[in-house]
Scaffold this active site. Structure first.
Site, short mmCIF file in Angstrom:
data_model
loop_
_atom_site.label_atom_id
_atom_site.label_comp_id
_atom_site.label_asym_id
_atom_site.label_seq_id
_atom_site.Cartn_x
_atom_site.Cartn_y
_atom_site.Cartn_z
N LYS A 1 2.40 -18.78 -21.05
CA LYS A 1 3.39 -17.79 -20.59
C LYS A 1 3.67 -16.82 -21.72
O LYS A 1 4.13 -17.21 -22.80
CB LYS A 1 4.68 -18.51 -20.16
CG LYS A 1 5.78 -17.55 -19.78
CD LYS A 1 6.95 -18.26 -19.15
CE LYS A 1 8.05 -17.27 -18.81
NZ LYS A 1 9.19 -17.92 -18.16
N LYS B 1 0.71 -16.68 -16.90
CA LYS B 1 1.75 -15.75 -16.47
C LYS B 1 2.02 -14.73 -17.54
O LYS B 1 2.17 -15.13 -18.69
CB LYS B 1 3.00 -16.57 -16.17
CG LYS B 1 4.23 -15.78 -15.89
CD LYS B 1 5.35 -16.74 -15.64
CE LYS B 1 6.59 -15.92 -15.42
NZ LYS B 1 7.76 -16.68 -15.62
C1 PBG Z 1 12.34 -17.93 -16.56
C2 PBG Z 1 11.32 -17.28 -15.72
C3 PBG Z 1 10.94 -15.93 -15.80
C4 PBG Z 1 10.06 -15.73 -14.74
C5 PBG Z 1 9.89 -16.95 -14.06
N1 PBG Z 1 10.67 -17.91 -14.71
C6 PBG Z 1 11.39 -14.82 -16.66
C7 PBG Z 1 11.47 -14.94 -18.12
O1 PBG Z 1 10.82 -15.80 -18.73
O2 PBG Z 1 12.22 -14.16 -18.68
C8 PBG Z 1 9.45 -14.40 -14.42
C9 PBG Z 1 8.92 -14.24 -13.06
C10 PBG Z 1 8.70 -12.83 -12.64
O3 PBG Z 1 8.82 -11.87 -13.43
O4 PBG Z 1 8.39 -12.65 -11.46
N2 PBG Z 1 12.00 -18.91 -17.41
#
Ligand code: PBG
Length: 330
Positions: A201, A255
């Site tokens: 991520k 992601k």
């Molecule tokens: C939080 C989380 C995020 C997303 C999914 N879980 C955002 C972040 O890490 O700030 C993002 C998903 C999206 O942008 O559609 N842990």
């Protein structure tokens, strides 16, 4: 790779020049079985809000969840992912609302498992929807403390498991949390609950609209670069993946999606584990606004999602899940 053949005996347009031939020779395809639908939940009764930065996506109060769950059921979407929009008076520095057994996520899991037992439910394990500072864990000296955060995440994971959540998805990027969560689940005999690790991520600029959707934009004053990955790196992603698999992840996730197809492909080729991709909010909104403005055709949705299949993703979390499902049905 050896390329054989030569013009004019070889003409590649012969396999492209009719719709039926293109169907017969297509190398990749996408089906409803590949789609996971994210759903935002809010407090209150009888509420369905628009999200300004995500046209076509809504937040539902728990009593209105049936509106979208019925569509998911009708389209045979295999799994949905719940995300809470926590009212700001319930946020604090330790994200304690995450451990409230009556919080929005717990109520949604119970509701969904009661009325939609055949749809998989996935929930994030992370504190950002609940913290007053918008970070995914607890702060010590202005940095998210890894090991203190894991202790809370383990409790959050167990609570969600008790409520009936099928799939836990730690999205926090703390080191070592998959192992600790797996160990705690097994100890409580939740052996069949699976873990999808948000293993690779990235600290991405494409999460903006999501932070709006869960109401953490105003809270977050800095960035998440001390725990989410540096977008210059790929080897680091493979190390993350390897560790999480060893700690017990059943499925790994990459992601955001489209900017990271190289990572998906490489994991698929080397680890032989199901890889899911998250087409995140910024990717969704850029495409959606582009379509709404007439800049691109809506076939761009299919094109963007098919790219994940080409790269080797098994499934895709996408705000377009229902749109695409409808298209595929016709
Ligand atoms: C939080 C989380 C995020 C997303 C999914 N879980 C955002 C972040 O890490 O700030 C993002 C998903 C999206 O942008 O559609 N842990």
């Amino acid at each position: 790779m050896k390329i054989v053949g030569k013009y004019p005996t070889t003409r590649l347009r012969r396999i492209r020049n009719s719709e039926w031939m293109r169907r017969l020779t297509s190398e990749n395809n996408i089906s409803i079985d590949d789609l996971i639908l994210p759903i935002f939940i809010r407090d209150g009764k009888n509420k369905v809000d628009k999200i300004k930065t995500m046209p076509g996506v809504f937040r539902y109060s728990v009593d209105k969840l049936s509106l979208i769950m019925n569509k998911a059921k009708k389209m045979k979407i295999p799994m949905v992912a719940f995300f809470p929009y926590t009212p700001s008076n319930k946020k604090d520095k330790d994200g304690s609302e995450a451990l409230n057994k009556d919080n929005l996520i717990c109520r949604s899991i119970k509701y969904a498992k009661k009325y939609y037992p055949n749809i998989g439910i996935m929930c994030d394990v992370a504190l950002d929807p609940y913290t007053s500072h918008g970070h995914d864990g607890v702060l010590i000296n202005n940095d998210v403390d890894n090991d203190k955060t894991i202790k809370i995440l383990v409790k959050q994971a167990l609570l969600q498991a008790e409520m009936g959540c099928d799939v836990l998805a730690p999205s926090d990027m703390m080191d070592g949390r998959i192992g600790e969560i797996r160990k705690a689940l097994d100890k409580k005999n939740f052996k069949n609950i699976s873990i999808i690790s948000y293993a690779a991520k990235y600290a991405s600029n494409f999460y903006g609209p999501f932070r709006d959707a869960v109401g953490s934009t105003k809270n977050l004053k800095s960035n998440k670069k001390s725990y989410q990955m540096d977008f210059r790196n790929s080897n680091e992603a493979f190390r993350e993946i390897g560790l999480d698999i060893r700690e017990g992840a059943d499925i790994v996730m990459v992601k955001p999606g489209l900017p990271y197809l190289d990572i998906i492909k490489n994991i698929k080729d080397n680890f032989k584990i199901p890889v899911f991709a998250y087409q995140v909010s910024g990717e969704y909104s850029l495409i959606k606004f582009g379509i709404n403005k007439g800049l691109i055709k809506d076939e761009a949705i299919l094109e963007s999602l098919l790219a994940f299949k080409r790269a080797g993703a098994s499934a895709i979390i996408t705000y377009f899940a229902l749109d695409l499902a409808k298209k595929l049905k016709n």
